[in-house]
Each structure stands twice: as C-alpha cells, then as structure tokens.
Design a protein around this motif. Sequence first.
Motif, PDB file in Angstrom:
ATOM      1  N   PHE A 208     -20.542   8.872  17.748  1.00 19.81           N
ATOM      2  CA  PHE A 208     -19.899   9.745  18.730  1.00 19.81           C
ATOM      3  C   PHE A 208     -18.418   9.400  18.871  1.00 19.81           C
ATOM      4  O   PHE A 208     -17.570  10.292  19.002  1.00 19.81           O
ATOM      5  CB  PHE A 208     -20.596   9.635  20.087  1.00 19.81           C
ATOM      6  CG  PHE A 208     -21.718  10.623  20.278  1.00 19.81           C
ATOM      7  CD1 PHE A 208     -21.451  11.934  20.614  1.00 19.81           C
ATOM      8  CD2 PHE A 208     -23.036  10.248  20.107  1.00 19.81           C
ATOM      9  CE1 PHE A 208     -22.472  12.860  20.780  1.00 19.81           C
ATOM     10  CE2 PHE A 208     -24.067  11.154  20.267  1.00 19.81           C
ATOM     11  CZ  PHE A 208     -23.790  12.466  20.606  1.00 19.81           C
ATOM     12  N   VAL A 212     -16.065  12.463  18.201  1.00 18.00           N
ATOM     13  CA  VAL A 212     -15.525  13.099  19.411  1.00 18.00           C
ATOM     14  C   VAL A 212     -14.168  12.477  19.747  1.00 18.00           C
ATOM     15  O   VAL A 212     -14.084  11.295  20.110  1.00 18.00           O
ATOM     16  CB  VAL A 212     -16.495  12.948  20.600  1.00 18.00           C
ATOM     17  CG1 VAL A 212     -15.944  13.650  21.833  1.00 18.00           C
ATOM     18  CG2 VAL A 212     -17.869  13.513  20.233  1.00 18.00           C
ATOM     19  N   ILE A 215     -13.719  10.871  23.263  1.00 18.65           N
ATOM     20  CA  ILE A 215     -14.287   9.527  23.453  1.00 18.65           C
ATOM     21  C   ILE A 215     -13.361   8.482  22.856  1.00 18.65           C
ATOM     22  O   ILE A 215     -13.137   7.414  23.426  1.00 18.65           O
ATOM     23  CB  ILE A 215     -15.693   9.442  22.821  1.00 18.65           C
ATOM     24  CG1 ILE A 215     -16.667  10.354  23.571  1.00 18.65           C
ATOM     25  CG2 ILE A 215     -16.209   8.002  22.838  1.00 18.65           C
ATOM     26  CD1 ILE A 215     -18.068  10.360  22.998  1.00 18.65           C
ATOM     27  N   CYS A 250     -18.761  16.472  23.893  1.00 20.00           N
ATOM     28  CA  CYS A 250     -19.656  15.807  22.937  1.00 20.00           C
ATOM     29  C   CYS A 250     -20.426  16.808  22.084  1.00 20.00           C
ATOM     30  O   CYS A 250     -20.717  16.542  20.918  1.00 20.00           O
ATOM     31  CB  CYS A 250     -20.633  14.896  23.677  1.00 20.00           C
ATOM     32  SG  CYS A 250     -19.860  13.495  24.500  1.00 20.00           S
ATOM     33  N   ILE A 272     -27.800  14.903  25.724  1.00 22.74           N
ATOM     34  CA  ILE A 272     -26.549  14.445  26.333  1.00 22.74           C
ATOM     35  C   ILE A 272     -26.546  14.865  27.790  1.00 22.74           C
ATOM     36  O   ILE A 272     -26.706  16.055  28.092  1.00 22.74           O
ATOM     37  CB  ILE A 272     -25.329  15.044  25.604  1.00 22.74           C
ATOM     38  CG1 ILE A 272     -25.400  14.741  24.109  1.00 22.74           C
ATOM     39  CG2 ILE A 272     -24.040  14.490  26.186  1.00 22.74           C
ATOM     40  CD1 ILE A 272     -24.331  15.437  23.291  1.00 22.74           C
TER      41      ILE A 272
END
Length: 411
Positions: A208, A212, A215, A250, A272
């Motif tokens: 992730f 992403v 993030i 996400c 999520i």
Amino acid sequence: MNKELMEALDMLEKEKEISKETLFDAIENSLLTACKNHFGKADNIKVEIDRETCDFLCYAEKEVVEEVEDDCLQISLEDAQEISHKAALGDILHVEIKSKEFGRIATQNAKNVILQKIREEERSVIYNQYYEKEKDVITGIVQRYVGRNISINLGKTDAVLNESEQVRGEDFRPTERIKVYILEVKNTPKGPRILVSRTHPELVKRLFETEVTEIKDGTVEIMSIAREAGSRTKIAVRSNNPNVDAVGACVGLNGARVNSIVEELRGEKIDIINWDDNPGNLIQNALSPAKIVAVFADPDEKTAKVVVPDYQLSLAIGKEGQNARLAARLTGYKIDIKSETQAKDAPGFRYEDYEYDEDEYDEETYDGEYEEETYESDEYAPDEYEEAGGGDEVSGAEENLEYEEDDSVEE
C-alpha cells in the motif's frame, strides 16, 4: 601491466562495488604474504603502491653491518655502497625486492590472498546492501524448489522462502517474478542468508505504501492491519487532511490501486475501513459489511459486546469466524457477538434503548452499502451464507462465540 591492473580494479569496483582502496590493501597484503613464503619472514618488508598509476615498490629495510648474520635483516657495507655510495655502518637501507623472483608457490599464495579478500568484501557489500532493505518489500525471481522451500533470486544473491512463510495454495513457476517481504538478513561464513515471507502482514502494508502516494507522503496513515494470508486482510486507515478521503485514496479510481495489490496477492480479498478513535465506532467499522445495532466497549478491559440484527449474525461472524476474528485483531478488543434475539434474553439488556428502524437494514439497502464498503464482494454472496452458518438461523454452538486477538475461539 600497470594499465591492465588499473582496468581490472575499475571493473571490480563497478561490478562488485568493492572500493579501490580495499583492493590496493589486498594487493599489498598479498605481496607481503609472498615475501614471507619466499624469505621465511616479512617483518622488515614494506610495500608501496601508487594509487594513481598502480606502480608498486616492494623493499626490505636492512641494517648495514660489517658481518652479515641474517640475510633478511642485514646487508654488508660493501653491498650497501653498491646501492648507495653514502651508506655507512648502522644505517637502515631500503633494498628493492623483485617480485618476479618469487617462486610458484609464493605467487599462488599471493593470488589466493587477493581472491579471498575480494570474496570477503563482496559478501560484506551484499550483506550491507540487503540489511538496509530488511523489513521492506523487494521483487525477486523464482529460481527453483529446494525441498518444500523456494529459492528466490534477488539480483546479487539468493533468498530462501521457507514453507512456513508461503501462502497456502500459491504455486510458483521458475523465472516468475514475485514480491516478497524481507524478514531477516543473517551474516554467515558462507555469505549472507536472507529469509523472506509472503504471509507477513507488513507485506500488505508495504504494498500500500508503494501503490498509494498519499500513504507515502504521510497524508493517509495506516493505523492497524490484520491478515489471514491467502484469504482476507482488513486494514484501518485515517486521513491527516480533512479534504482527503482515506479509504478512497487507498481504493483508487475504479479500484485501480487496491486491485493491483489484490492481483499481486493472488486474489486475496482486502477490506479497507476508516480508523476511529472511538472504540465503538472502530469496532462497528471493523465488522463491516455487517450492520450493527449496538456496541458496548470497555476500553479498560479491552472487551466489547456487539449486537447485530438476527439476519446479520452469520455475516458478522463470517465464514469459520473469519470476519470477527480479523476484527478482533484489527481493533485489539475481545469481541462477543450476539444476535438481537439472543441479546434480548441476556440479563440487563433493555431493547428499547437500542431499537433501530427496520427500513434501515432492508435487503436492498444492505446490498448497496455492502458493495461500497467491501472489495471482492463475492465472498459474502447469498449462496455462501449457509456455509458460514446460515442466514437467519444460527446454530446453538454460535450463540456465545467470543473472538480474541490470539485467534482463539471460546464457547
């Protein structure tokens, strides 16, 4: 010769990332070793190498004496004056040693010293390089099966994917590229030993972070993650920017971001949810897609009692208890799930305090909201409700199930 030596050193530095200074030191030590094998001792022998031209000089420091008792340490005045006419008794004279005079054995030993040093430095470079990547994700190429373990080529070295770190059901072909999580890098006499994993929860987290952007830059933060490798993962995220939707970031446009991670994990389903500092709301989010009537959370005891509509009990528990088990790991709470009917019969329960509108949980609303919250939604298709324990009918064994962080299920 010196030009060829310089080219060889440049090539080694580029390909194996071994510094020239280290290689020069290895050459000096090899010449000292050759002198020791040739003369029997090398205490008074010095080696100097010009770092720019690769010209080297090997000489012995000898004392000028009248009568020579040790050829290695002393030189007669007559011989000394042939080298330097200023030589006098008691002087220390540098006497050049011709490396071409070394025997075959001495030369072979010198060569072995250089090769050994190169191997040691190469191992050290590889160890340091991968030690910095410990607890990170790296792409490797499947080499071969070694028993039930898999050898993964990481570029400059091989890693071991043990059977215990493999996801059940995953089958790899040689030359296939996969992403693995580096568990540990050990330095052994035979070189670095790297252990990797495909089951570690941090693998999903790192994927992730890579996929992403929000993030990676800290706008969205992963607060907690719970995983059953090969089956399902729940991940809780929150946004540090009120204008950024954490879950939406996400998921990506049309699910592009999360789908690429699901594809890398060979179809593993990912839920999520939004993180909430209120434990009641967090538990409610963690149990999605199931709808919750009420949550009684005790932050001190880290326990929670959850009431769900009768027809949602099987969905809240999940197939073989998976949904509730992952929610318990994600939140850190021991969760006791009861249906509305069971809760009414429990001592001290006041139904009127937790009444809800039947229309809010009608089947049409449920289907629509579930599609928004959960990815790979076919996991909870109506045909599978019976496998999980039935829709409205719940067996007596499920009446008082409690799910803890340690995966234990108490009746």
